[in-house]
Design an enzyme around this catalytic site. Structure first.
Site, PDB file in Angstrom:
ATOM      1  N   CYS A   1       0.846  -1.216   0.000  1.00 49.96           N
ATOM      2  CA  CYS A   1       0.000   0.000   0.000  1.00 49.96           C
ATOM      3  C   CYS A   1       0.872   1.254   0.000  1.00 49.96           C
ATOM      4  CB  CYS A   1      -0.911  -0.014   1.230  1.00 49.96           C
ATOM      5  SG  CYS A   1      -1.920   1.469   1.366  1.00 49.96           S
TER       6      CYS A   1
ATOM      7  N   CYS B   1      -0.492   4.102   2.252  1.00 49.50           N
ATOM      8  CA  CYS B   1      -0.253   3.903   3.687  1.00 49.50           C
ATOM      9  C   CYS B   1       1.219   4.136   4.044  1.00 49.50           C
ATOM     10  CB  CYS B   1      -0.604   2.480   4.123  1.00 49.50           C
ATOM     11  SG  CYS B   1      -2.074   1.796   3.369  1.00 49.50           S
ATOM     12  N   ASP B   2       2.133   3.634   3.204  1.00 51.66           N
ATOM     13  CA  ASP B   2       3.535   3.550   3.627  1.00 51.66           C
ATOM     14  C   ASP B   2       4.497   4.445   2.859  1.00 51.66           C
ATOM     15  OD1 ASP B   2       2.767   1.580   5.448  1.00 51.66           O
ATOM     16  OD2 ASP B   2       2.975   0.002   3.958  1.00 51.66           O
TER      17      ASP B   2
END
Ligand code: NAP
Length: 311
Positions: free
Chosen positions: A137, A140-141
């Site tokens: 992701c 997200c990261d």
């Protein structure tokens, strides 16, 4: 002790674009649908930073924001959203039974919208370094890789789109794809090729992800020459497709050999009263708009089915 509830008209399993669109339509049909969200309310769309191809948003819309808007709109008409995960279903008796961790629900109709999950590469080091350099992701990261070098594995729309997104943070993004042609769409391919921060390693596969505490290198192999090289990198983002979240329904519904639930054009499954929509039942399109459309159709059909039950 498990509680048992009243009989619901329609229980919707999943709260991505398909489930929440089904909830909107079922709510407007005054069925007071109950949505069991599963682990990812908003679905896979929430993992995408910007969605550029959902009509009505000419400048694009955040994936998480779109999920919240879908939910708000469904709730406005009376959909009930429960943050709960289904463990077991029984479609062999009526009303249908749906068991979650804490409760058992009874329902006259079911709409399955459980979506799909990211596939893994299954190479040494992938599991060990997940969360320590390996990610599925970018939204997200990505931030953790500010000023660092990352690789993106895959050649579909997800890999291309997320590689472009990662150039916001990373100083260099290398896309590793197993063929010499991308699967992803033409516009994304042009953007990738024009981006000075992106370089390509075509005809290449990842054989191993290596490091000590965190990812340090990936071992690549050229599929044509069989030559191997060890490429230093700080992060490995993997976008090699998805598989449908349908294990729960094995043996109860007809599925194809990849686990996609078989539906007709009315979203009807092999069990009368059970409908399926979105990526759990769509091996072909997998777009937010097609999932939303399938969700609407499933709810319209569920409503007709429930009308007929009363006759
Ligand atoms: P996808 O289209 O199935 O592409 C998966 C990619 O990973 C392919 O390039 C495939 O290679 C590669 N791959 C698969 N297994 C691999 C392995 N074991 N090792 C190395 N590479 C492997 O999946 P996706 O990109 O996640 O997209 C899924 C669906 O969502 C598609 O229908 C896509 O159009 C849609 N989507 C759309 C958008 C958008 O419209 N902006 C954004 C994201 C996703 P091959 O090409 O050789 O098979």
């Amino acid at each position: 002790m498990k509680e048992e509830s009243q009989i619901e008209s329609v229980v919707i399993l999943g709260a991505g674009p398909a489930g929440l669109s089904a909830a909107l339509y079922a709510a407007r049909a005054e069925l007071s649908p109950l949505v069991l969200t599963g682990m990812t309310p908003g679905g896979q769309a929430t993992l995408t930073h910007t969605i550029e191809n959902y009509p009505g948003y000419p400048e694009g819309v955040g994936g998480a924001e779109l999920g919240e808007l879908f939910q708000k709109q469904a709730e406005r008409f009376g959909a009930r959203i429960e943050f709960d995960t289904v463990m077991e279903v029984d479609f062999s008796q009526r009303p249908f039974r749906v068991k979650t961790y804490s409760k058992e629900y009874l329902a006259n109709s079911i709409i399955i919208a459980t979506g799909a999950s990211s596939l893994t590469l299954n190479v040494p080091g992938e599991k060990e370094f997940t969360g320590r350099g390996v990610s599925y992701c970018a939204t997200c990261d990505g931030w953790f890789f500010k000023g660092k070098d990352v690789v993106v594995v895959g050649g579909g729309d997800s890999a291309l789109e997320e590689a472009i997104f990662l150039t916001r943070y990373a100083s260099k993004v290398t896309i590793i794809h197993r063929r010499d042609q991308f699967r992803g769409g033409a516009l994304l391919q042009t953007r990738v090729r024009e981006n000075p921060k992106i370089s390509l390693k075509m005809d290449s596969v990842v054989k191993e992800i290596k490091g000590t505490d965190k990812v340090e290198t990936v071992l690549l192999e050229n599929v044509k020459t069989k030559e191997q090289e060890e490429l230093p990198t700080d992060g490995v983002f993997i976008f090699v497709g998805h598989s449908p979240n349908t294990k729960l329904f094995e043996g109860q519904l007809k599925m194809d050999d990849r686990g996609y639930i078989e539906v007709d054009m009315h979203m009807k499954t092999s069990v009368e009263g059970v409908f399926a929509c979105g990526e759990a039942a769509d091996a072909e399109y997998k777009q937010v708009i097609t999932s939303a459309g399938m969700g609407a159709a499933a709810a319209i059909q569920a409503s007709r089915y429930l009308e007929n039950l009363k006759k």
